[in-house]
Design a protein around this motif. Sequence first.
Motif, PDB file in Angstrom:
ATOM      1  N   UNK A   1       0.646  -1.381   0.006  1.00 28.48           N
ATOM      2  CA  UNK A   1       0.138  -0.042  -0.063  1.00 28.48           C
ATOM      3  C   UNK A   1       0.758   1.309   0.033  1.00 28.48           C
ATOM      4  N   UNK A   2       2.234   1.181  -0.143  1.00 26.01           N
ATOM      5  CA  UNK A   2       3.269   2.163  -0.143  1.00 26.01           C
ATOM      6  C   UNK A   2       3.575   2.713  -1.347  1.00 26.01           C
ATOM      7  N   UNK A   3       3.495   3.952  -1.680  1.00 25.72           N
ATOM      8  CA  UNK A   3       4.059   4.447  -2.726  1.00 25.72           C
ATOM      9  C   UNK A   3       5.649   4.769  -2.568  1.00 25.72           C
TER      10      UNK A   3
ATOM     11  N   UNK B   1      -1.650  10.707   3.048  1.00 25.33           N
ATOM     12  CA  UNK B   1      -0.730  11.542   1.755  1.00 25.33           C
ATOM     13  C   UNK B   1       0.394  12.396   2.831  1.00 25.33           C
ATOM     14  N   UNK B   2       1.470  12.469   2.385  1.00 19.96           N
ATOM     15  CA  UNK B   2       2.263  13.406   3.497  1.00 19.96           C
ATOM     16  C   UNK B   2       3.489  14.012   2.684  1.00 19.96           C
ATOM     17  N   UNK B   3       2.941  15.377   2.405  1.00 22.01           N
ATOM     18  CA  UNK B   3       3.848  16.301   1.607  1.00 22.01           C
ATOM     19  C   UNK B   3       5.067  16.340   2.193  1.00 22.01           C
ATOM     20  N   UNK B   4       6.179  16.424   1.509  1.00 21.86           N
ATOM     21  CA  UNK B   4       7.493  16.083   2.022  1.00 21.86           C
ATOM     22  C   UNK B   4       7.912  17.304   2.772  1.00 21.86           C
TER      23      UNK B   4
ATOM     24  N   UNK C   1       1.121  14.084  -5.492  1.00 28.24           N
ATOM     25  CA  UNK C   1       1.740  13.457  -6.682  1.00 28.24           C
ATOM     26  C   UNK C   1       3.184  13.039  -6.237  1.00 28.24           C
ATOM     27  N   UNK C   2       3.603  12.148  -7.353  1.00 28.32           N
ATOM     28  CA  UNK C   2       5.017  11.782  -7.078  1.00 28.32           C
ATOM     29  C   UNK C   2       6.140  12.469  -7.794  1.00 28.32           C
TER      30      UNK C   2
END
Length: 509
Positions: A127-129, A299-302, A354-355
């Motif tokens: 389940x991890x990007x 979701x975790x923005x960097x 997004x990545x």
Amino acid sequence: MSREIVLGVDGGTTAVKAVAFDLAGEIITSHHESVPVQYGRHGEAEQDMNLIWEAVADCIREVADALEPDDTVVSIGLTGQGDGAWLIDEDGEPVRPAATWLDGRAGQRVNRWMRDGRAERVLEVTGTTVFGGLFPVLMEELLEADHERASRATTQFNCKDWIRFKLTGERLTDYTEASRSYLDVRDVSGFSTELAAELGQTDLIGLLPQVRAADAPGGVLSSGAAERVGLPAGTPVGMGMIDVAVTGMGLGTVDDGQGWLILGTTGFVGTLLPEVSRRRSQNSMVLATGRGRQVLEFMAPMTGTPNLDWIRNTLGLAEVPWSEIEQRARASRPGANGVVYLPYASPGGERAPFIDTAASASWMGMSLTTTPEDVLRSVYEGVAFSLADCVRTLDMAGDLVVSGGGFRSDLVCEILADVTGQTVVRQDAPEAGARGAAVLALVSARRFPDLEAASQALACPVERFEPDADRGLIYRATKAVYLQAREAIRPVWPVMRGLRYQDSAGDQS
């Protein structure tokens, strides 16, 4: 009169802390220590593991010394930054500095995994990007670039698990941390040897410690650690969770359908789901909570508050209190007079919503009429827009429960409420992460029967920020430009990244 006390220890990225709570949730005392991150020219972001431990030990000792002689510490709860590679050898010594979740040196490797299907397979099982700081891809990078040291590792920890090891000698982890490697979140039965084999990493599963539930016992304070931190040997130590997940325990959000936001060194937007099949986005991350099939989709923005720290310093306002900084930002108007800020300042690029390992921060819409106040306000707005983008992607409804140092800013809370049209609910008391760790520790020490009871006992008041319709119209128009600007500049990001890391020997004077 004697009191029962529970400690919450939070191993954050730039600071570690220990907080003492009574069993009604009141903060008795706390102490924090700053810890450095060492950045390199090629995306490295590392920390000295022994320095982290010494800072944590100092925090616990300071808190222990501030308690009354009759106080009894019933348990120590743990949380901390997640991901990265925290490697120790057979004797329990670090084999190299910890490569943290911020590490971006594996950016090209991430791109290869995305092209050849490995990233898709990791997403399917865990389940991890995939991003540069994720253990499987980061460890592959380290074994190639720093083989002599990395190959000596016998155990892979995450930050809180390293702290527990130093307190108890136990090599353990919980389900949220295990989800960041090879845990199959579809049935939560254990690490997937099939996935590891497909990644060519069968040997790496042997580095991962035993997995226990977050509210299970995590050992007891050893005699050596007891002497160092100033607490009795045998004091129970809990398991805990990764920091983004444990905050929900401190905010009282423990049931399916509930969610929360954090604004700290990173951002975080997450919601609890009964199983992974209910996830809303394939670009999200998923953690097993260890409570049946329940998962936390998030979701975790960097980059979160470092954007604000950076602009504060850049404008020469490092010594100015945050209250005055916010007043200056309010001197500009909603929409920052047309200035749009993209808050993608992490050396590792961006991963939510997004990545893109080449993502970079920038301003757009500036002119000779732009004021420092416009620039300042645009950063506040850019950070809030990034979180609002994740809220929309995860289709979060109802009130937005928030926590973290960045949400101490009324302006950030107001912008988030206005742009989403949802009420923002802010916990009055600080230290939600440490509070969540304390909640779990109280259950593991059997002071409360379950998470709901412990969370309710340690709960605290909240403050509400209602959306303003007029400002909302302005912010939604500004956010639309923010999204258009981001898509327009994305093709240039890789070239910008290449310029940033070019060798000085090739520079032209």
